[in-house]
Write an enzyme that holds these catalytic residues in place. Sequence first.
Site, PDB file in Angstrom:
ATOM      1  N   CYS A   1     -23.710 -35.292  47.819  1.00 21.76           N
ATOM      2  CA  CYS A   1     -24.551 -34.680  46.785  1.00 21.76           C
ATOM      3  C   CYS A   1     -24.244 -35.292  45.424  1.00 21.76           C
ATOM      4  O   CYS A   1     -25.148 -35.549  44.618  1.00 21.76           O
ATOM      5  CB  CYS A   1     -24.322 -33.169  46.730  1.00 21.76           C
ATOM      6  SG  CYS A   1     -24.813 -32.292  48.233  1.00 21.76           S
TER       7      CYS A   1
ATOM      8  N   CYS B   1     -19.830 -30.966  48.009  1.00 16.52           N
ATOM      9  CA  CYS B   1     -20.529 -32.007  48.801  1.00 16.52           C
ATOM     10  C   CYS B   1     -20.430 -33.375  48.119  1.00 16.52           C
ATOM     11  O   CYS B   1     -21.051 -33.602  47.072  1.00 16.52           O
ATOM     12  CB  CYS B   1     -21.988 -31.602  49.005  1.00 16.52           C
ATOM     13  SG  CYS B   1     -23.032 -32.886  49.717  1.00 16.52           S
TER      14      CYS B   1
END
Length: 329
Positions: free
Chosen positions: A74, A71
């Site tokens: 993230c 991600c």
Amino acid sequence: MSGNDNPYAASYGNQMTATASYGAAPAQAPATAAVPAGELIKETTTANFTRDVLEASRQQPVLVDFWAPWCGPCKQLTPVIEKVVTEAQGRVRLVKMNIDDHPSIAGQLGIQSIPAVIAFIDGRPADGFMGAVPESQIREFIDKIAGPMVDDQQAGIDAALAEAKAFVEQGDIENAAGLFGAVLQADPENATALAGLANCLITAGELEQAREVLTDLPEELAKDAGIAAVIKKLDQIEEARKLGDPNALEQILAADPDDHGARIKLAKIRNVEGDREAAADHLLKVMKRDRTFDDDGARRELLQFFEVWGPMDPATLSARRKLSSILFS
């Protein structure tokens, strides 16, 4: 002149046990005690989620950051949220959960997009946000769930000043002066402590020391209303010492009640003696009999008394009512 260079602040304030007892922090203390980042940020697993999040959130809010190695957002969020949590110094904890390795919790919470941050309080989800939000938004989020950062040093200083005020009201000048001095060790330009210490020295009869405490202050500090009032109080005391014997002035007034000059002198003496009611009454009597005397000098002197006594002092309130009745009758 700083409080750390002030011998009188030091002499009354070196009782650092008093500082500890009443919460005033030492000079240059941090706002809150630093908490090691390792104690604030950790990874968790499905097996440890109850301990690391649900149970821990009964002690303080816990932020759970649901993320995955693939991600991109993230990776953007991680350094920012870790920085903000570390700077929050224990108001919240951060628990990170890799949903690739531990998908069940995220599934139970219905998380469909990451990064997702959920705040747990008292064992339950309380709030959250999704996406790599800006640092400012994370700070606002933490303030919302945990309350704003409290300046422990200022809180300690405020507590010490309140305790010192209580000592003054009890007539315990020594302990009051000790606390005012201790505050000045932490905050050398604290106007309330400077004025309080000077007033304690005046009460103790140490007029030169009181004057020294208030000498060479920065211009803005010297303009503080509390400090200006103490300086004026010192001026009034020094002036009253040159006005003669109050008993002799009483005799003059007994022979000639309209000797307004003698009455104003006596008012100034009674003021520094602490008999504020008598001081005000003498000036009010001059005003009733001759407002033109010394270019309305009695009224001007009474207003200076008010500056020193303070607007809410009972003597000020009483004399101001009587003054109004004279001015507007």
